[in-house]
Scaffold this motif. Sequence first.
Motif, mmCIF file in Angstrom:
data_model
loop_
_atom_site.group_PDB
_atom_site.id
_atom_site.type_symbol
_atom_site.label_atom_id
_atom_site.label_comp_id
_atom_site.label_asym_id
_atom_site.label_seq_id
_atom_site.Cartn_x
_atom_site.Cartn_y
_atom_site.Cartn_z
ATOM 1 N N SER A 2 0.846 -1.186 0.000
ATOM 2 C CA SER A 2 0.000 0.000 0.000
ATOM 3 C C SER A 2 0.885 1.241 0.000
ATOM 4 O O SER A 2 2.041 1.194 0.422
ATOM 5 N N LEU A 3 0.330 2.313 -0.490
ATOM 6 C CA LEU A 3 1.113 3.534 -0.695
ATOM 7 C C LEU A 3 0.463 4.699 0.049
ATOM 8 O O LEU A 3 -0.739 4.954 -0.118
ATOM 9 N N LEU A 4 1.269 5.376 0.838
ATOM 10 C CA LEU A 4 0.795 6.537 1.595
ATOM 11 C C LEU A 4 1.445 7.798 1.043
ATOM 12 O O LEU A 4 2.639 7.799 0.766
ATOM 13 N N PHE A 38 -3.391 4.801 -10.712
ATOM 14 C CA PHE A 38 -3.509 3.927 -11.886
ATOM 15 C C PHE A 38 -2.813 2.580 -11.651
ATOM 16 O O PHE A 38 -3.007 1.635 -12.399
ATOM 17 N N PHE A 39 -1.970 2.541 -10.599
ATOM 18 C CA PHE A 39 -1.163 1.338 -10.360
ATOM 19 C C PHE A 39 -1.481 0.622 -9.058
ATOM 20 O O PHE A 39 -1.229 -0.553 -8.914
ATOM 21 N N THR A 40 -1.954 1.373 -8.079
ATOM 22 C CA THR A 40 -2.105 0.788 -6.744
ATOM 23 C C THR A 40 -3.093 1.590 -5.916
ATOM 24 O O THR A 40 -3.541 2.668 -6.332
ATOM 25 N N LYS A 114 -0.043 1.020 8.693
ATOM 26 C CA LYS A 114 0.699 -0.133 8.164
ATOM 27 C C LYS A 114 0.832 0.044 6.664
ATOM 28 O O LYS A 114 -0.119 -0.250 5.925
ATOM 29 N N VAL A 115 1.936 0.569 6.186
ATOM 30 C CA VAL A 115 2.094 0.782 4.745
ATOM 31 C C VAL A 115 3.451 0.267 4.295
ATOM 32 O O VAL A 115 4.412 0.231 5.059
ATOM 33 N N PHE A 241 6.101 6.748 -10.553
ATOM 34 C CA PHE A 241 7.262 5.995 -10.059
ATOM 35 C C PHE A 241 6.893 5.164 -8.830
ATOM 36 O O PHE A 241 7.053 3.943 -8.803
ATOM 37 N N MET A 242 6.357 5.828 -7.810
ATOM 38 C CA MET A 242 6.040 5.134 -6.548
ATOM 39 C C MET A 242 4.835 4.209 -6.717
ATOM 40 O O MET A 242 4.774 3.136 -6.121
ATOM 41 N N GLY A 243 3.864 4.656 -7.513
ATOM 42 C CA GLY A 243 2.668 3.836 -7.737
ATOM 43 C C GLY A 243 3.052 2.521 -8.397
ATOM 44 O O GLY A 243 2.606 1.440 -7.997
#
Length: 302
Positions: A2-4, A38-40, A114-115, A241-243
Motif C-alpha cells: 500500500s502507498l501513503l 492507476f497502479f495501486t 501499516k504501509v 514511479f512510486m505507484g
Amino acid sequence: MSLLVVGSVAFDAIESPYGKVDRIIGGAATYFAVAASFFTHVNLVGIVGDDFTERDEAIFRGRKIDTSGLERAPGKSFFWAGKYSEFLNERVTLATELNVFADFNPRLPEKFRKVSHVFLANIAPDLQRSVLRQVQGTPKLAALDTMNYWIERTPAELKETLKHVDVLMINDSETRQLSNEHNLLRAARHIFKMGPSTLVVKRGEYGAMLVDSKGVFCVPAFPLEEPHDPTGAGDSFAGGFMGYLAGCGQSNDAALRRAMVYGSVLGSFAVEEFGPERLRKLERKEIDARARHFLKLTQFKL
Ligand code: AMP
C-alpha cells in the motif's frame, strides 16, 4: 502493498503562453495520488479548508484513493499562483498562501499506519518526519521530495529527515543546492552520505536520472509538440514511479527502471493540459501505450 502520500491539496492559479486559469484544483499530493492510483491503492493525508467542496473532492472519487486522511479545517485551502515563461522552461511563483496548511499537523488514521511505500511530498521536513514516525515499523520504501524553500530555511530539519528515507526525488537545481555540487554524479555521492541510497533527479524537458549503488539510469521526457502547463509534472512523475513500485511489490534494478519510465509517462500526460485536467481523463491503456512508445524511443542496436 500500500502507498501513503502526505502533501498539499490546493487551489492553483496558473498562467502559461497557452492560457490562464484563476482557480483550479492542484497540490503536490493531488497530482501524486491521481497518478499513482492507476497502479495501486493510495492513502492520502493532507488538509483542505471549508472552501473545498464535494465537487472538488470528486477528483479523487472513482479511483483507488482513500481520502479519510484528508482533514477539513475552517478557513481557506492552500493557494499557489505561478506564471510560466514563453517556452515553459521557467516559472515564477506569484503567490503562496499557506492558509489552513500553516497549522497542519498530519495525523495518520489507524488504518494508514501499516504501509509498505511512503511518499513525503514537498512540505516542511519536520512534518514529513512526523508522518514517518507514525508509520508502523519500517516501510519497504520511503521517498521524499523537497524544494529550495526548505533547503534554505530549515536545512537542519531537512538533514534529520533525510536520514530516514531511501529515495530522494528532487529537481536538478535543488540537487545542486542541497549538495553544493554542480555535477549530478558528485552530488549523488554527497546525498548518499545524508541517508538516501537512491537519488532521482527530475530534469523537466530533459527527462530524469536515477543514481544508486548499481549505477545510473536515464529516461527521456516524452517529446511533445504542444505542452500546455508543466504544473504538477514532478508530482505526477513521483506518482507514476512510486505507484508502479508499490503496485508490483518489487524494488530490484529492473523494477526501478520501469518505474522511471512510468514516472516519465505520467509526467508527460500531466503537462498536456492545464492543471490535472489531462490526468482526470487518462485511461490505463493510454499509459501502457505510451510506455511502449518509450521502448521505441530509446531502443537501438550496436
Ligand atoms: P510542481 O509543478 O511539481 O512543482 O508542483 C506544483 C504543485 O505544488 C502545485 O499544484 C502547488 O499547489 C503545489 N505547491 C507549490 N508550492 C508549494 C509549497 N511551498 N508547498 C506545498 N505545495 C506547493
